[in-house]
Motif scaffolding. Sequence first.
Motif, PDB file in Angstrom:
ATOM      1  N   ASP A 200       2.603 -39.737  41.076  1.00 38.81           N
ATOM      2  CA  ASP A 200       2.699 -39.355  39.657  1.00 38.81           C
ATOM      3  C   ASP A 200       3.269 -40.486  38.785  1.00 38.81           C
ATOM      4  O   ASP A 200       3.395 -40.319  37.569  1.00 38.81           O
ATOM      5  N   HIS A 201       3.587 -41.643  39.417  1.00 32.09           N
ATOM      6  CA  HIS A 201       4.081 -42.793  38.646  1.00 32.09           C
ATOM      7  C   HIS A 201       3.160 -44.005  38.759  1.00 32.09           C
ATOM      8  O   HIS A 201       3.441 -45.049  38.174  1.00 32.09           O
TER       9      HIS A 201
ATOM     10  N   HIS B  71      10.859 -37.701  34.158  1.00 31.80           N
ATOM     11  CA  HIS B  71      10.350 -36.362  33.812  1.00 31.80           C
ATOM     12  C   HIS B  71      11.442 -35.582  33.078  1.00 31.80           C
ATOM     13  O   HIS B  71      12.620 -35.924  33.156  1.00 31.80           O
TER      14      HIS B  71
ATOM     15  N   ASP C 191      12.779 -41.370  38.794  1.00 33.56           N
ATOM     16  CA  ASP C 191      13.139 -40.060  39.365  1.00 33.56           C
ATOM     17  C   ASP C 191      14.500 -40.103  40.067  1.00 33.56           C
ATOM     18  O   ASP C 191      14.935 -39.113  40.642  1.00 33.56           O
TER      19      ASP C 191
HETATM   20 ZN   LIG Z   1       8.014 -38.247  39.546  1.00 32.80          ZN
END
Ligand SMILES: [Zn+2]
Length: 330
Positions: free
Chosen positions: A126-127, A238, A200
Amino acid sequence: MKRLYRFLVALSITLACVPACAAPLPGSLDVHWNEGAADCSKTPQPPLQVYHYNAQTFILRESPCATFEAPFMYLLLGSTHALLIDTGDVADPKQVPLAQTVMALLPGDGDAKLPLIVVHTHGHLDHRAGDPQFQSLPHVQVVGTDLEHVKQYFGFSDWPNGVSQIDLGDRIVDVLPTPGHYPSHVSYYDRNTALLFSGDFFMPGRLIIDNTQDDVASAQRIADFIKNRPVSHVLGGHIELDADGNTFDFGSNYHPHEHVLELTKQDLLGLPAMVAHFNGFYTQDGMYIMFNQFRVLGAELAAIVLVLVAVVAVIWRYLRHRKRLRLAKT
Ligand SMILES: [Zn+2]
Ligand SMILES: [Zn+2]
């Protein structure tokens, strides 16, 4: 004579202030992030939000409708290079035109376009899913996310110790190893704005800690780094909490009344004490939930297997009981 005296006083103050009094360049976080929708098909949302923190700093976010991860990305402009931190969760440019948007934000045209370096906080998909959008573009370098690439590119000879620098031209960004969430996780400190980009590793959400020992050491390392430096905001990867500190359901495309993105220097200075009492499995501290995803997943799988075994045992006993009854009748 008076004028000369005033000039000398002003000059001495100016010299004394360099660099200790160099105030971070200001920016604004007066922004409402797209909160997605309860039904994204009925109320489609723009896939990507671009926010100007200041003239040289942009915050980009994929809409919760484009991906439930709704990750943040950061674009910093220097005088010789630009730096993009993370490429989000969506590969398809038709869904999220990330590269097109970023390239349009860079000054210059054609060969005079400001060269871009694409780096990441870490290698979770997701990055970095947007990397392919950049890979064949001219004047763009994409840095890999595995530990060997990260160590080699940034010149870490004693990972996870040491601090590396990226020189964007009149803008130095410090790179700090922060493994624990992910083996090659790094955080970035922009000296111009005093923004700290923590990925994160630290954010308003679930803090997944897959290596407790590394995470504790990273928290202490980063606390030591910022102790005597200004930090205007800590910006993570996030937002997974609402304004009251409750987590949104995992996988939700709707983030009503989100918590603000930014955390403070004080919050980050409190991280070493917080992770020090993480039990290695699941611990909640205020609004932060710390957990080891592999262990929690393992426990959930074990629970599912136990339930299945119990169900099979009950069915087997029931069938055996019925068979006995049938035999007794005949
Ligand atoms: Zn993430
Ligand atoms: Zn991650």
